[in-house]
Motif scaffolding. Structure first.
Motif, PDB file in Angstrom:
ATOM      1  N   LYS A 160       0.808  -1.232   0.000  1.00  0.00           N
ATOM      2  CA  LYS A 160       0.000   0.000   0.000  1.00  0.00           C
ATOM      3  C   LYS A 160       0.838   1.278   0.000  1.00  0.00           C
ATOM      4  CE  LYS A 160      -3.304  -2.513   2.871  1.00  0.00           C
ATOM      5  NZ  LYS A 160      -3.855  -2.606   4.230  1.00  0.00           N
ATOM      6  N   VAL A 161       2.152   1.172   0.198  1.00  0.00           N
ATOM      7  CA  VAL A 161       2.995   2.370   0.301  1.00  0.00           C
ATOM      8  C   VAL A 161       3.671   2.648  -1.050  1.00  0.00           C
ATOM      9  CG1 VAL A 161       3.377   2.067   2.780  1.00  0.00           C
ATOM     10  CG2 VAL A 161       4.967   1.012   1.153  1.00  0.00           C
ATOM     11  N   PRO A 162       4.209   3.875  -1.264  1.00  0.00           N
ATOM     12  CA  PRO A 162       4.865   4.174  -2.542  1.00  0.00           C
ATOM     13  C   PRO A 162       5.993   3.191  -2.850  1.00  0.00           C
ATOM     14  CG  PRO A 162       4.519   6.180  -1.289  1.00  0.00           C
ATOM     15  CD  PRO A 162       4.138   5.052  -0.394  1.00  0.00           C
ATOM     16  N   LEU A 163       6.227   2.987  -4.146  1.00  0.00           N
ATOM     17  CA  LEU A 163       7.195   1.969  -4.584  1.00  0.00           C
ATOM     18  C   LEU A 163       8.609   2.198  -4.064  1.00  0.00           C
ATOM     19  CD1 LEU A 163       6.340   1.232  -8.325  1.00  0.00           C
ATOM     20  CD2 LEU A 163       6.283  -0.363  -6.366  1.00  0.00           C
ATOM     21  N   ASN A 164       8.996   3.489  -3.903  1.00  0.00           N
ATOM     22  CA  ASN A 164      10.367   3.773  -3.451  1.00  0.00           C
ATOM     23  C   ASN A 164      10.528   3.779  -1.933  1.00  0.00           C
ATOM     24  OD1 ASN A 164       8.932   6.060  -2.982  1.00  0.00           O
ATOM     25  ND2 ASN A 164      10.396   7.470  -3.925  1.00  0.00           N
ATOM     26  N   THR A 165       9.523   3.341  -1.209  1.00  0.00           N
ATOM     27  CA  THR A 165       9.606   3.273   0.253  1.00  0.00           C
ATOM     28  C   THR A 165      10.684   2.268   0.684  1.00  0.00           C
ATOM     29  OG1 THR A 165       7.244   3.742   0.413  1.00  0.00           O
ATOM     30  CG2 THR A 165       8.268   2.725   2.346  1.00  0.00           C
ATOM     31  N   ILE A 166      11.507   2.683   1.659  1.00  0.00           N
ATOM     32  CA  ILE A 166      12.502   1.745   2.214  1.00  0.00           C
ATOM     33  C   ILE A 166      11.781   0.855   3.222  1.00  0.00           C
ATOM     34  CG2 ILE A 166      14.738   1.543   3.362  1.00  0.00           C
ATOM     35  CD1 ILE A 166      15.236   4.491   2.667  1.00  0.00           C
ATOM     36  N   LYS A 167      11.993  -0.447   3.089  1.00  0.00           N
ATOM     37  CA  LYS A 167      11.207  -1.392   3.906  1.00  0.00           C
ATOM     38  C   LYS A 167      12.105  -2.104   4.927  1.00  0.00           C
ATOM     39  CE  LYS A 167       9.715  -3.448   0.198  1.00  0.00           C
ATOM     40  NZ  LYS A 167       9.014  -4.351  -0.717  1.00  0.00           N
ATOM     41  N   TYR A 168      11.752  -1.938   6.200  1.00  0.00           N
ATOM     42  CA  TYR A 168      12.542  -2.518   7.290  1.00  0.00           C
ATOM     43  C   TYR A 168      11.728  -3.531   8.092  1.00  0.00           C
ATOM     44  CZ  TYR A 168      15.829   1.402   6.896  1.00  0.00           C
ATOM     45  OH  TYR A 168      16.744   2.312   6.451  1.00  0.00           O
ATOM     46  N   LEU A 169      12.437  -4.543   8.548  1.00  0.00           N
ATOM     47  CA  LEU A 169      11.885  -5.443   9.566  1.00  0.00           C
ATOM     48  C   LEU A 169      12.712  -5.241  10.825  1.00  0.00           C
ATOM     49  CD1 LEU A 169      11.569  -8.732   7.486  1.00  0.00           C
ATOM     50  CD2 LEU A 169       9.746  -7.104   8.044  1.00  0.00           C
ATOM     51  N   GLN A 170      12.016  -5.110  11.925  1.00  0.00           N
ATOM     52  CA  GLN A 170      12.732  -4.902  13.196  1.00  0.00           C
ATOM     53  C   GLN A 170      12.324  -5.990  14.183  1.00  0.00           C
ATOM     54  OE1 GLN A 170      13.356  -0.806  14.564  1.00  0.00           O
ATOM     55  NE2 GLN A 170      12.301  -1.424  16.421  1.00  0.00           N
TER      56      GLN A 170
END
Ligand code: SF4
Length: 205
Positions: A160-170
């Motif tokens: 659902k977020v913009p394609l260039n969003t940096i995606k983190y798992l914490q």
């Protein structure tokens, strides 16, 4: 946010402090944190439970908060909580920007979006679903992982977020099983990264 007269807008403040940003893309930069009181998301593992009740905290004016932020001379000002979007963030953020400050937000997105930000860290929680107004605003997505179910949830939110969003798992702090889960996941999904909270390792606030 509370309006006591037409000119005095205040917010309930848990604390303000000057430190480094401990996580995400801005990790390591000088940051002035404004922690607003109030959260109705109620995550079971929350490490800021004391910030939930709004009434327990003093109201600070926008003028007081922005003057203090400016005097600190940070690289960024981080609005955090609690859940900051429980308040209308327009008065505070527009005044910070007026003073030439770079303003960041840390939010679960559980309330309608407000404010003027340079960077938005979105950490959705399954305990109270995000409001749709947040998704287009996001710069980085952070999913806290305590079980396999959270990985599935995170992948749904990432759509659902913009394609260039940096995606983190914490990983949920100090939970060995969640560390292994995200390690295995990131090796198989190269568009995701692992996020750690460096201030905890360095033992800074
Ligand atoms: S949204 Fe943040 S402050 Fe609110 S309960 Fe969850 S972790 Fe705690």
């Amino acid at each position: 946010m509370k309006v006591t007269s037409s000119t005095t807008i205040t917010y309930p403040i848990v604390e303000t402090f000057h430190s480094i940003q401990g996580e995400g893309a801005w990790m390591g930069v000088s940051a002035f944190f404004i922690r607003l009181a109030g959260c109705d998301v109620h995550c079971s593992w929350c490490d800021q439970k004391e910030s939930w009740p709004i009434e327990a905290y003093p109201q600070w004016s926008v003028e007081k908060l922005t003057k203090l932020a400016k005097k600190t001379n940070p690289a960024i000002v981080v609005i955090t909580g609690g859940e900051p979007l429980i308040h209308d963030l327009n008065p505070l953020t527009y005044q910070l920007k007026e003073l030439g400050l770079q303003v960041h937000l840390e939010t679960s997105g559980a309330h309608p979006f407000s404010g003027n930000f340079d960077w938005i860290t979105f950490s959705p929680k399954p305990f109270k679903l995000p409001n749709n107004t947040i998704y287009d605003q996001v710069n980085e997505l952070k999913i806290v992982i305590s079980s396999e179910l959270d990985l599935q949830w995170g992948q749904q939110e990432a759509k659902k977020v913009p394609l260039n969003t940096i995606k983190y798992l914490q990983p949920e702090w100090n939970k060995l099983k969640s560390k292994q889960l995200i390690y295995d996941f990131v090796l198989k999904h190269p568009d995701w990264r692992i996020s750690v909270q460096i201030h905890k390792f360095l033992e800074f606030k």
